[in-house]
Design an enzyme around this catalytic site. Structure first.
Site, PDB file in Angstrom:
ATOM      1  CE1 TYR A 324      73.465  69.489  33.097  1.00 57.93           C
ATOM      2  CE2 TYR A 324      75.174  68.238  32.203  1.00 57.93           C
ATOM      3  CZ  TYR A 324      74.273  68.303  32.870  1.00 57.93           C
ATOM      4  OH  TYR A 324      74.256  67.288  33.978  1.00 57.93           O
ATOM      5  CB  CYS A 351      66.060  59.423  16.035  1.00 54.43           C
ATOM      6  SG  CYS A 351      64.609  59.948  14.823  1.00 54.43           S
TER       7      CYS A 351
HETATM    8  N1  LLP Z   1      80.256  66.086  45.717  1.00 57.53           N
HETATM    9  C1  LLP Z   1      78.903  66.369  45.637  1.00 57.53           C
HETATM   10  C2  LLP Z   1      78.220  66.368  46.696  1.00 57.53           C
HETATM   11  C3  LLP Z   1      78.466  66.693  44.566  1.00 57.53           C
HETATM   12  O1  LLP Z   1      76.991  66.906  44.443  1.00 57.53           O
HETATM   13  C4  LLP Z   1      79.269  66.529  43.361  1.00 57.53           C
HETATM   14  C5  LLP Z   1      78.704  66.768  41.876  1.00 57.53           C
HETATM   15  C6  LLP Z   1      80.522  66.622  43.138  1.00 57.53           C
HETATM   16  C7  LLP Z   1      81.315  66.077  44.609  1.00 57.53           C
HETATM   17  C8  LLP Z   1      81.605  66.343  42.357  1.00 57.53           C
HETATM   18  O2  LLP Z   1      81.508  67.792  41.496  1.00 57.53           O
HETATM   19  P1  LLP Z   1      82.577  68.087  40.430  1.00 57.53           P
HETATM   20  O3  LLP Z   1      84.025  68.175  41.139  1.00 57.53           O
HETATM   21  O4  LLP Z   1      82.679  66.811  39.356  1.00 57.53           O
HETATM   22  O5  LLP Z   1      82.309  69.090  39.761  1.00 57.53           O
HETATM   23  N2  LLP Z   1      76.368  66.243  35.200  1.00 57.53           N
HETATM   24  C9  LLP Z   1      76.609  67.508  35.619  1.00 57.53           C
HETATM   25  C10 LLP Z   1      77.502  67.621  37.039  1.00 57.53           C
HETATM   26  C11 LLP Z   1      76.649  67.428  38.056  1.00 57.53           C
HETATM   27  C12 LLP Z   1      77.560  67.410  39.257  1.00 57.53           C
HETATM   28  C13 LLP Z   1      76.603  66.780  40.446  1.00 57.53           C
HETATM   29  N3  LLP Z   1      77.551  66.893  41.829  1.00 57.53           N
HETATM   30  C14 LLP Z   1      77.665  67.927  34.405  1.00 57.53           C
HETATM   31  O6  LLP Z   1      77.836  67.031  33.407  1.00 57.53           O
HETATM   32  O7  LLP Z   1      78.164  68.859  34.316  1.00 57.53           O
END
Ligand code: LLP
Length: 423
Positions: A324, A351
């Site tokens: 990202y 790598c």
């Molecule tokens: N609820 C639902 C339905 C979601 O899809 C997500 C995150 C959350 C809650 C929690 O979101 P948070 O509060 O953690 O922002 N891998 C990405 C983030 C993907 C988030 C996906 N859904 C990153 O590393 O930034």
């Protein structure tokens, strides 16, 4: 130059000595107080409130136990997450099971385990849940994930009339959705519980949540008044931002909770909505800032005028910069005075040219054997880790007060090769 730093009062140098590096360290007390902050501020006199920790941000059994101890609900998105929380003793009725493509065996596992809420992502899933619950002679409590057409990822949010997302159902399909719910309820094994939406992650804009609540309230009003389908629970998902670098100004937890509650109370009155429960699903804002990664510096070099410092981990334990362009901050821990800060790239050992943890870190000259402490790696670091280059995953350590303990063991080369079949 820092001779040492502490996490919850425990020396990082000591942690590195005891558990080796690379190492994920979580301040358990900080996560616990974040959870308390959410549960104490996310309250209303007009309806019940649930805070469900979004376990995809960071999950292991110790985390599931902490979430349970703090009285939160939990959100899972796969059979694997569900298995982890159930085997940590998490009460099934406090689990929300999400996912845009749940496999039949995952749905069956959830229904047989008595999962409190299944969040259906599409109309076929509504029909499948009803049929499966009937086959198992149980009742599924189901919320529907809607796509509100609001996309918020930073300070800005956008609203589109024809939203494209792999998640959730379109608001304009209301008639078909209402029909699918009514058909499913006829089985007597499907209970329509409410409506869920989620607008993104790392959100700094309060307005985005207001827009989401207004949009969803309109939709829910239509569902209740035109289709006579009472919506008992509304979930607004997660997305609350964490602090990574000086550029970030996350909305304080109490403020974002108050904003959401106030707008929901207002909409409940304005539309005479019948919901009696409001939920949110914070992930990053609970685990992010409480997590650190400790690395040991190996070699370094200057290439085309650019200074590199190489650490003993990298994209295997933190894919976010490569995936990202995520930015982090760090400190160098060294016995010696390594001089003035200068700009350098902290890169890993994989790598892959994109294997960078911090692109332009302003840090003192780090030399072999020094430690680098990277901040705010608690969300989506360990949970998105890989064995690329067959690097074993680091251990995860929880620090609480003066105590530290391993909650996930360091993988070994043998672990990494343990599923290989040679016969
Ligand atoms: N609820 C639902 C339905 C979601 O899809 C997500 C995150 C959350 C809650 C929690 O979101 P948070 O509060 O953690 O922002 N891998 C990405 C983030 C993907 C988030 C996906 N859904 C990153 O590393 O930034």
């Amino acid at each position: 130059m820092k001779k040492d730093l502490t996490i919850s009062g425990v020396s990082v140098r000591e942690l590195a000595r005891e558990y080796s590096t690379p190492l994920y360290v979580y301040d358990e007390g900080m996560m616990a107080s974040r959870m308390d902050e959410f549960t104490s501020n996310f309250r209303s006199d007009k309806f019940n409130t649930h805070v469900a920790y979004a376990s995809k941000a960071f999950l292991c059994k110790a985390m599931a136990r902490l979430v349970n101890k703090k009285g939160l609900c939990i959100d899972v998105v796969s059979g694997g997450e569900l298995y982890t929380v159930l085997s940590a003793g998490f009460p099934a009725e406090k689990i929300y099971f999400h996912g845009n493509n749940k496999a039949p065996y995952e749905l069956e596992y959830a229904l047989k385990s008595g999962v409190g809420t299944i969040v259906a992502d599409n109309m076929d899933e509504i029909r499948d849940i009803a049929a499966m619950a009937e086959g198992l002679d149980t009742v599924a409590n189901v919320m529907l994930r809607m796509n509100p057409g609001i996309s918020a990822h930073t300070h800005e949010y956008i609203m589109t009339s024809a939203p494209d997302s792999k998640f959730g159902m379109a608001l304009c399909d209301i008639a078909e959705i209402a029909e699918a719910i009514k058909e499913a309820e006829k089985t007597g094994h499907f209970k329509f519980k409410g409506i869920h939406s989620h607008i993104g992650s790392q959100i700094f804009a309060k307005d985005a949540y207001i827009a989401q609540i207004q949009t969803m309230s309109n939709f829910i009003h239509d569902l209740e008044s035109e289709y006579s389908l009472p919506v008992k629970e509304i979930s607004l998902g997660g997305g609350f931002a964490a602090y990574y670098t000086q550029k970030d100004e996350p909305i304080p937890v109490d403020e974002v909770c108050r904003t959401i509650i106030a707008e929901c109370e207002k909409q409940k009155d304005a539309f005479a909505l019948s919901f009696d429960t409001l939920s949110i699903e914070p992930g990053r804002s609970i685990a992010g800032e409480a997590g650190y990664t400790v690395y040991t510096v190996g070699y370094g070099k200057v290439s085309a005028g650019k200074k590199y410092v190489f650490v003993d981990g990298g994209m295997g334990d933190n894919i976010r910069p490569a995936l990202y362009g995520a930015e982090y901050r760090c400190d160098v821990i060294s016995e010696d005075d390594n001089g003035e800060a200068s700009v350098c790239t902290v890169a890993g050992k994989c790598c892959e040219s994109g294997d960078v943890i911090i692109n332009a870190a302003e840090i003192p000259n780090a030399k072999k054997g020094d430690l680098i402490l990277v901040y705010t790696t608690g969300a989506y670091g360990y949970s998105m880790s890989s064995n690329y280059n067959r690097l074993p995953r680091p251990a995860v350590v929880f620090v609480n007060g003066a105590e530290s303990r391993v909650v996930v063991k360091r993988e070994t080369w043998e672990d990494v090769a343990s599923h290989d079949v040679t016969e």
